[in-house]
Motif scaffolding. Sequence first.
Motif, mmCIF file in Angstrom:
data_model
loop_
_atom_site.group_PDB
_atom_site.id
_atom_site.type_symbol
_atom_site.label_atom_id
_atom_site.label_comp_id
_atom_site.label_asym_id
_atom_site.label_seq_id
_atom_site.Cartn_x
_atom_site.Cartn_y
_atom_site.Cartn_z
ATOM 1 N N VAL A 97 0.833 -1.200 0.000
ATOM 2 C CA VAL A 97 0.000 0.000 0.000
ATOM 3 C C VAL A 97 0.871 1.256 0.000
ATOM 4 C CG1 VAL A 97 -1.764 1.267 1.273
ATOM 5 C CG2 VAL A 97 -1.927 -1.215 1.062
ATOM 6 N N VAL A 98 1.993 1.210 0.726
ATOM 7 C CA VAL A 98 2.907 2.362 0.711
ATOM 8 C C VAL A 98 3.412 2.603 -0.712
ATOM 9 C CG1 VAL A 98 5.157 3.189 1.476
ATOM 10 C CG2 VAL A 98 3.596 2.129 3.114
ATOM 11 N N LEU A 99 3.799 1.520 -1.389
ATOM 12 C CA LEU A 99 4.258 1.640 -2.779
ATOM 13 C C LEU A 99 3.169 2.278 -3.636
ATOM 14 C CD1 LEU A 99 6.351 0.887 -4.985
ATOM 15 C CD2 LEU A 99 5.146 -1.273 -5.246
ATOM 16 N N ALA A 100 1.927 1.805 -3.437
ATOM 17 C CA ALA A 100 0.819 2.356 -4.213
ATOM 18 C C ALA A 100 0.662 3.844 -3.945
ATOM 19 C CB ALA A 100 -0.475 1.611 -3.878
ATOM 20 N N GLY A 101 0.816 4.258 -2.679
ATOM 21 C CA GLY A 101 0.663 5.666 -2.332
ATOM 22 C C GLY A 101 1.706 6.535 -3.007
ATOM 23 N N VAL A 102 2.956 6.067 -3.007
ATOM 24 C CA VAL A 102 4.033 6.830 -3.648
ATOM 25 C C VAL A 102 3.746 6.974 -5.142
ATOM 26 C CG1 VAL A 102 6.477 6.804 -4.237
ATOM 27 C CG2 VAL A 102 5.740 6.117 -1.953
ATOM 28 N N MET A 103 3.371 5.865 -5.780
ATOM 29 C CA MET A 103 3.171 5.901 -7.224
ATOM 30 C C MET A 103 1.920 6.707 -7.590
ATOM 31 S SD MET A 103 5.889 4.430 -7.971
ATOM 32 C CE MET A 103 5.889 4.236 -9.748
ATOM 33 N N LEU A 104 0.900 6.615 -6.731
ATOM 34 C CA LEU A 104 -0.310 7.419 -6.967
ATOM 35 C C LEU A 104 0.041 8.897 -6.985
ATOM 36 C CD1 LEU A 104 -3.400 7.884 -7.102
ATOM 37 C CD2 LEU A 104 -3.466 7.686 -4.628
ATOM 38 N N SER A 105 0.920 9.301 -6.066
ATOM 39 C CA SER A 105 1.268 10.719 -6.005
ATOM 40 C C SER A 105 1.889 11.175 -7.314
ATOM 41 C CB SER A 105 2.252 10.970 -4.859
ATOM 42 O OG SER A 105 1.767 10.409 -3.672
ATOM 43 N N ARG A 106 2.840 10.377 -7.819
ATOM 44 C CA ARG A 106 3.481 10.795 -9.068
ATOM 45 C C ARG A 106 2.472 10.832 -10.207
ATOM 46 N NH1 ARG A 106 7.958 7.788 -12.906
ATOM 47 N NH2 ARG A 106 7.300 8.945 -14.751
ATOM 48 N N ALA A 107 1.690 9.772 -10.344
ATOM 49 C CA ALA A 107 0.818 9.688 -11.510
ATOM 50 C C ALA A 107 -0.291 10.736 -11.458
ATOM 51 C CB ALA A 107 0.226 8.287 -11.617
ATOM 52 N N LEU A 108 -0.693 11.128 -10.248
ATOM 53 C CA LEU A 108 -1.734 12.146 -10.151
ATOM 54 C C LEU A 108 -1.173 13.519 -10.512
ATOM 55 C CD1 LEU A 108 -4.646 12.648 -9.579
ATOM 56 C CD2 LEU A 108 -4.160 12.764 -7.156
ATOM 57 N N VAL A 109 0.070 13.779 -10.098
ATOM 58 C CA VAL A 109 0.698 15.046 -10.495
ATOM 59 C C VAL A 109 0.799 15.109 -12.021
ATOM 60 C CG1 VAL A 109 2.847 16.354 -10.439
ATOM 61 C CG2 VAL A 109 1.927 15.387 -8.337
ATOM 62 N N GLU A 110 1.139 13.972 -12.626
ATOM 63 C CA GLU A 110 1.202 13.943 -14.091
ATOM 64 C C GLU A 110 -0.160 14.246 -14.707
ATOM 65 O OE1 GLU A 110 4.835 10.779 -14.838
ATOM 66 O OE2 GLU A 110 2.795 10.033 -14.710
#
Lengths: 700, 212
Positions: free
Chosen positions: A80-93
């Motif tokens: 879930v932590v991994l998902a949170g980090v990646m969500l942040s990047r992809a949402l900024v994109e």
Amino acid sequence: MNEDGHWLTLLGRLDLHAFPLVRAWEDPTVSELIGAFAGALVVVGAVGLVALLTWKRWWRPLFRDWLTSLDHKKIGIMYVVLAGVMLSRALVEAVLMRAQQSLAVDAPGIVAPEHFAQLFSTHGTIMIFFMAMPFLTGLINYVVPLQIGARDVAFPLLNSISLMLTAGGAGLVMLSLAVGEFSTGGWSGYPPYTGKAFQPGVGPDYWIWAVTLASLGTTLSGINIAATIYKKRCPGLHLTRMPLFCWTSLCTAILMIFATPPLTVATALLALDRYLDFHFFTNDLGGNMMNYVNLFWLFGHPEVYILILPAFGVFSEVISAFSSKELYGYKSLAAATMAIGVLSFTVWLHHFFTMGQSASVNAAFGIATMTISIPTGVKIYNWIWTMFRGEVRFTAPMLFALAFIVTFVLGGLTGIMLAIPPIDYVVHNTVFLVAHFHNMLIPGLLYGMIAGYMYWFPKAFGFRLSEVWGKVAFACWVSGFYLAFMPLYVLGLGGMARRSQALFEPDYRPWLIVAACGAVLLLSGLVSLFVQLFVSVRDRDANRVPVGDPWDARGLEWSVAAPPPEYNFATIPRVDRLDPFYWRKERGEAYRTPSRYEDIVMPKESWVGPLVGLAAAACAFGLVWHIGWLSLVGFLGIWIPVVARSFVRDIHRTIPAAEVEAAERLWLERAHRVRPVPRERETEPANLGLARPFPSEVTA
Amino acid sequence: MIAPAQGPQLRHVGLNLLDSDEMEPGEAATGLYGFWLFLMSDAILFALLFAIYGTQVAATAGAPGPQETLKLGPTFIETLILLTSSLTFGLAAIALKYDKGRRGLVLWLCVTLALGIAFLGFELSDLRTMISDGATPNRSGFLSAFFALVPTHGLHVAAGCLWIGVMLTQIAVFGTDARVKLNLLKLGLFWHLLDIVWIAIFSVVYLQGASA
């Protein structure tokens, strides 16, 4: 063959121009500067993380307690932590793309076409493979063993390897920001455009290997989850007594086993095309790109249900718990889940109605597609009837569930429209489609994952999340969704092509500006989630729920302390019906002291998972940059720990019965001492993890 | 978990691992079950490669086609070798189950390994002949599909051979403890699957190619 010569050199085809800072130095446009900034952010982030770990002396605990752990709960949390980090990047994109389109009506905007194409490619790739998949795998990992009365998953080491392969793939995508570039071929990576003839650079190679690592991790996860559910259920827990989340997890696992190999084959064959000059998907010499499209969607459509079914499971749990009612039509929900699983393999062709099949083939797949709405509709009614005359409390997870029901039905309706081939011919490849699948996946995946995160968070960490910030996040995620994607339906019907870097129709502008505002709201939703986490950690002492059942809920996972002990259950429970814990409480049989305790055998930590993940990422990096020695070292690094591990016999650790008894006794004493709160007041600090129906038992 | 009334004999996994003290109850059954699941996903991988082959078999693009490149003689020998190796693996499994000593087991595993290596030798020489005759995968869709399907099977056999080597070492180190037995059972399943896949390859690729 100049290119092949790279393989034997030290750095392959890696040179200074691989670094976005160098590119921005030579060509300081806004687009290059944004790229350089993102690359710098990755580097600074990595350096900062290393510095923090060193400064706090967290290296040892990080490896000892987390990365080498085989505990399904810790592995779930890491996912879930991994998902949170990646969500942040992809949402900024996503926000950057919305900003670009709203600025680029008859204007160049801020992002160059190549850069824009990388943005939508990474956004899609990350959101599917490195946000959604880790998130749902993490929730399943954490919750399913607890729900079925097991102490761990069937294959704890394999679980760690799956996580680390996924993390390796995610690392590769992150690395592509700082070294080189990413594919411009979209998340589906259609050749021949992603072939060597059109993209000779490293972009598609990053995509291929990141996705390959993720798909291997997913196949292994699926095997693990299915074996866990089939083989590790506690006595009496028949399949038809499992919580619905277990049913949806089982179906997801089966889909993972059967649907991920086509993706692995697709990416592997594309790699053969690119690396060894094969002709599977090329334009010339007998290549046939339709094979790729079929392979990809043979994976891609079941994948949609891999994503959505766990969320359905979460909503079933959340709605039942916060309505304090047994799920309405439990068996029909389970049957609908399995029906969706089967049907998901019969519809893949609707992703390419326009690519040359005959009308009758299209019609067959269109009808099959619409058939899926029947079991899905069954589910919607089941959830509504579960709430009917229930004791409904509008907590944040419940609000997400309600928003899901309404929004998802809306998305389903546009799905029915797209399932009609003539309509699809008109709107395919427009943002109508983009609006449709975001309309399915944001409520049908993300809301579910967020609801599940908030619902089970107190179980995992022993304290509740801030309800206020949960509701703020809810308001942002829901209003943001409608503002961001309803305009895309209009624009799509108005003919706006998807993935456009620039637009030439002034009438689009107001809609695009609204959509950009929606994207900003969605980003605020994410920020609210982080604020919620921060605030809740800060105030954790006021919100502890050590007894472990803050929502007066129903499944076995609530029958243990929060956080649960490493071995989950001091004694393996016996089950005699659906919702066992709820009925145990009703009969006054909960929190009983077991007659005797036994030694518990748990798996020891292992370095194999992290080593395999690191080696796989290194191997992939070597393949991307044509660095022969690194690929070879990485490949050997994957297999040597696995083989070496098979020679290790001392893989278990015994927790003595006395230790188990001491911990259990402490918890039971507390459970008996704590005053239960009526469940209407479950979100207040008085709730120490014991909520009761109101009013009879409590006021008496 | 098991209802105790069923008794262990109903749930045996080929060997009497359930009564072993070396494993948790059910661990052997779970392990084998998981391996079956893995084999299913592996079978799908091959099924897809067959499908690709089927769609590409006519895409010869002027390069040598099935009739010019595929030779029945050597592949028939390869078939015999691989089928025999399945038999010898079966004999190894029987030796594991009934023989007290390890000699039979080790002997049959070594024979299986030798047959596996012989198979790979024949196949490599076939592929080398094809390549030296100019039938390389970069020339046509058909040759690409062929070089994806057949060598993938070959890689599996090579992995199986390495695995046999690892298991022989483990037998030398640990004897036949429960984990060695369980891993041998998994290896057996793997080996037999490769046989089945090869029968499909021989029928679909070679027999069809030669008679076309």
